[in-house]
Design an enzyme around this catalytic site. Structure first.
Site, PDB file in Angstrom:
ATOM      1  N   GLU A   1       3.797 -10.882  -6.144  1.00  0.00           N
ATOM      2  CA  GLU A   1       2.592 -11.031  -6.997  1.00  0.00           C
ATOM      3  C   GLU A   1       3.078 -10.297  -8.397  1.00  0.00           C
ATOM      4  O   GLU A   1       2.017 -10.573  -9.338  1.00  0.00           O
ATOM      5  CB  GLU A   1       1.491 -10.201  -6.478  1.00  0.00           C
ATOM      6  CG  GLU A   1       1.610  -8.803  -6.325  1.00  0.00           C
ATOM      7  CD  GLU A   1       2.144  -8.215  -4.997  1.00  0.00           C
ATOM      8  OE1 GLU A   1       2.967  -8.874  -4.513  1.00  0.00           O
ATOM      9  OE2 GLU A   1       1.967  -7.272  -4.570  1.00  0.00           O
TER      10      GLU A   1
ATOM     11  N   GLY B   1       0.754  -1.304  -0.087  1.00  0.00           N
ATOM     12  CA  GLY B   1      -0.129  -0.020  -0.095  1.00  0.00           C
ATOM     13  C   GLY B   1       0.740   1.136   0.077  1.00  0.00           C
ATOM     14  O   GLY B   1       2.229   0.964   0.487  1.00  0.00           O
TER      15      GLY B   1
ATOM     16  N   LYS C   1      -9.424 -10.966 -17.597  1.00  0.00           N
ATOM     17  CA  LYS C   1      -9.993 -11.645 -18.962  1.00  0.00           C
ATOM     18  C   LYS C   1      -9.316 -13.157 -19.215  1.00  0.00           C
ATOM     19  O   LYS C   1     -10.235 -13.894 -19.752  1.00  0.00           O
ATOM     20  CB  LYS C   1      -9.295 -10.661 -19.947  1.00  0.00           C
ATOM     21  CG  LYS C   1      -9.727 -11.182 -21.460  1.00  0.00           C
ATOM     22  CD  LYS C   1     -10.629 -10.073 -22.277  1.00  0.00           C
ATOM     23  CE  LYS C   1     -10.954  -8.937 -21.961  1.00  0.00           C
ATOM     24  NZ  LYS C   1     -12.177  -8.261 -22.274  1.00  0.00           N
TER      25      LYS C   1
ATOM     26  N   ASP D   1     -16.434 -11.079 -22.277  1.00  0.00           N
ATOM     27  CA  ASP D   1     -17.084 -10.965 -21.013  1.00  0.00           C
ATOM     28  C   ASP D   1     -18.390 -10.952 -21.094  1.00  0.00           C
ATOM     29  O   ASP D   1     -19.137 -11.920 -20.349  1.00  0.00           O
ATOM     30  CB  ASP D   1     -16.515  -9.856 -20.196  1.00  0.00           C
ATOM     31  CG  ASP D   1     -15.028  -9.615 -20.691  1.00  0.00           C
ATOM     32  OD1 ASP D   1     -14.287 -10.644 -20.664  1.00  0.00           O
ATOM     33  OD2 ASP D   1     -14.770  -8.451 -20.974  1.00  0.00           O
TER      34      ASP D   1
ATOM     35  N   CYS E   1       5.303  -6.113   1.610  1.00  0.00           N
ATOM     36  CA  CYS E   1       5.694  -4.795   1.594  1.00  0.00           C
ATOM     37  C   CYS E   1       5.194  -3.966   2.709  1.00  0.00           C
ATOM     38  O   CYS E   1       5.510  -4.206   3.897  1.00  0.00           O
ATOM     39  CB  CYS E   1       5.370  -4.076   0.212  1.00  0.00           C
ATOM     40  SG  CYS E   1       6.449  -2.675  -0.142  1.00  0.00           S
TER      41      CYS E   1
ATOM     42  N   HIS F   1       7.656  -8.015  -3.899  1.00  0.00           N
ATOM     43  CA  HIS F   1       6.391  -8.093  -4.428  1.00  0.00           C
ATOM     44  C   HIS F   1       6.334  -9.273  -5.003  1.00  0.00           C
ATOM     45  O   HIS F   1       6.441  -9.385  -6.241  1.00  0.00           O
ATOM     46  CB  HIS F   1       5.818  -7.052  -5.167  1.00  0.00           C
ATOM     47  CG  HIS F   1       5.569  -5.698  -4.514  1.00  0.00           C
ATOM     48  ND1 HIS F   1       4.391  -5.500  -4.209  1.00  0.00           N
ATOM     49  CD2 HIS F   1       6.154  -4.696  -4.218  1.00  0.00           C
ATOM     50  CE1 HIS F   1       4.311  -4.535  -3.280  1.00  0.00           C
ATOM     51  NE2 HIS F   1       5.465  -3.946  -3.348  1.00  0.00           N
TER      52      HIS F   1
END
Ligand code: XMP
Length: 514
Positions: free
Chosen positions: A174, A57, A370, A230, A84, A172
């Site tokens: 991710e 954050g 997606k 979608d 983090c 990080h």
């Protein structure tokens, strides 16, 4: 609330990449759910919640309004991984100290493991590349913690109190640039938390159908369908979940579609056995944009018109359904409220927000990316042509004209765009590129055609590759390919004198121009 699947709860401290944590864990078939940092933690004590992750954050743990989770979270007895800011928050809660702004570190760093590589780092090498992005850093780690790994500028790059199952990483995991990021998150979720790999597309389909039935009850659903992957996949799910009389698929032609798109969409939907009401509102939309140049104003006008047309078909008790994806949401809102909006996507205009408040909107994909929806579409048997269609924004060509929208400009842009896409398809590159389109720059450039000087529009071509749409690379076409496309466009499309190919990455450039 009981959760049917083993779940990792991710507390969001406002990082733009929080969703990537969930996505990486889900890629390993473990269910992950994102909640705001201020969510009531008493709802996460159940057996199926296997562990917690604190996201990164932008704040500093010492800042006046810094986001904090109640310290009770440390006593629930489930494993925790802080990333983090999340690590700094754990250090802060447990009595260690964090130094402000002294250890700025952005970009790649080499992580060196201490001797033990089990647990979080099981199956990863002693040295590995990670991605750092922080100003503050832990200065003194709390009692009970030891160092698992360090980097040149972060002595506490990974720490743990293994006895209590509390872990923290300054980097990080991710982000794609962290070489073993997925493995680290998988180790945390499966080995440390013991979560089982239960999140599959089959599960998602079964659960979503059940949820749709429960939410809708006897009401009717108006589903806004664009023909893209979608909304089409969602239409197929709705068809499976509800009797035909309860769903009304509405396709609105706003006049900003690509060449022949409206007709093609109708055929595709018919082939899928979907009954669709088509509304040609193109003149209305184009008229509403006369004189408008500012992209956010265009989006708002188009969003409003879209909702107006849609709402004419929605009775006060009906529900609205949309194929909204996570990037549509994250760019329109932030964890602290609508403060840091990047773009207002059409499915987050005030009228839709009001319906969301009334619990009248169905958006089962709003946490997904997606490629996850594509996997669901494949599982549901949606044809490849639809599953792999490039994304196309709701406001369409209106935000591809970098200035006022006119009929002439729409015509030119449609023709140029068609040539670009046609050539990508015939070079067999359509699946290699994630999104490709032409845009029209309304400033005029001089050209020579025959013996005459001509002032014409500039066409900008953009083609990118991405997996998550949060970052993107430009596609490296050969010079021959680009030359051929440019030639065709200037020769075949009246009013164009230049063709430019865009080689800007996202970030800092977004995928679309406006
Ligand atoms: P950007 O330009 O934000 O694009 O990097 C990310 C993805 O979002 C699509 N996009 C939109 N989709 N309404 C939409 O429905 C919009 O206003 C809009 N703007 C961008 C873009 O095509 C890309 O896939």
């Amino acid at each position: 609330m009981t959760r049917p699947l083993d779940t990792i709860i991710i507390f969001d401290f406002g990082s733009q990449v929080t969703q990537l944590i969930a996505r990486r864990i889900r890629a390993k078939h473990v269910h992950a759910e994102i909640v705001p940092y201020h969510a009531d933690i008493s709802q996460f004590t159940g057996e199926s919640v296997k562990g917690f992750i604190f996201s990164g954050g932008p704040a500093s743990v010492y800042a006046k309004n810094a986001p904090h989770i109640s310290g009770d979270i440390l006593n629930i007895g489930k494993p925790i991984l802080g990333i983090c800011y999340g690590l700094q928050s754990i250090v802060h809660m447990r009595g260690g100290s964090v130094e402000r702004g002294m250890h700025r570190e952005y970009g790649k760093a080499l992580l060196s493991m201490k001797s033990w590589r089990g647990g979080l780092f099981e199956g990863t090498p002693a040295k590995q590349t990670v991605w750092m992005s922080h100003g503050d850093a832990a200065q003194k780690i709390p009692k009970g913690f030891s160092i698992l790994a360090s980097s040149a500028h972060s002595p506490f790059a990974a720490i743990a109190d293994t006895a209590r199952g509390i872990y923290g990483v300054q980097f990080h995991p991710e982000v794609w640039h962290t070489e073993y990021g997925t493995k680290i998150l998988e180790n945390f979720s499966k080995s440390i938390c013991g979560a089982r790999a239960q999140w599959t597309t089959k599960h998602f389909i079964t659960n979503t159908i059940r949820d749709i039935r429960a939410t809708v009850g006897a009401r009717s659903v108006v589903h806004a369908i664009s023909g893209g992957v979608d909304s089409t996949v969602l239409a197929v799910l709705l068809k499976k979940a509800l009797p035909a009389r309860q769903t009304k698929n509405i396709f609105i032609d706003n006049g900003f579609l690509r060449r022949d798109e409206a007709a093609q969409v109708r055929v595709n939907l018919k082939d899928l056995g979907l009954r669709v009401t088509c509304i040609d509102a193109s003149r209305d939309f184009i008229k509403a944009l006369y004189g408008v140049v500012d992209p956010e104003t265009k989006r708002k006008i188009i969003g409003k018109k879209f909702i107006d047309f849609l709402m004419r078909n929605v009775s006060p008790k009906d529900m609205l359904s949309q194929g909204t994806l996570y990037p549509d949401v994250i760019e329109s809102v932030s964890v602290r409220g609508p403060s840091d909006t990047i773009k207002t996507h059409h499915n987050r205009v005030p009228e839709v927000l009001a319906l969301i408040k009334e619990n009248r909107v169905i958006e089962p994909f709003k946490e997904l990316f997606k490629d996850e929806v594509r996997a669901i579409g494949k599982e549901l048997g949606v044809p490849k042509d639809i599953v792999w269609r490039h994304p196309f924004p709701g406001p369409g060509l209106a935000i591809g004209i970098l200035g006022e929208v006119t009929d002439e400009r729409l015509q030119i842009l449609r023709d140029a765009d068609k040539i670009f896409i046609e050539e990508i398809q015939s070079a067999n590159l359509y699946r290699k590129v994630t999104e490709a389109f032409a845009a029209l720059d309304t400033s005029r450039a001089v050209g020579v055609k025959g013996d005459e000087r001509e002032y014409g529009y500039m066409i900008l071509l953009r083609a990118i590759t991405t997996t998550d749409f949060m970052t993107a690379d430009w596609y490296p076409f050969t010079p021959e390919f680009l030359g051929h496309v440019a030639n065709r466009i200037v020769n075949e499309v009246q009013g164009v004198t230049r063709v430019l190919y865009d080689i800007t990455q996202k970030p800092p450039g977004t995928i679309r121009y406006m």
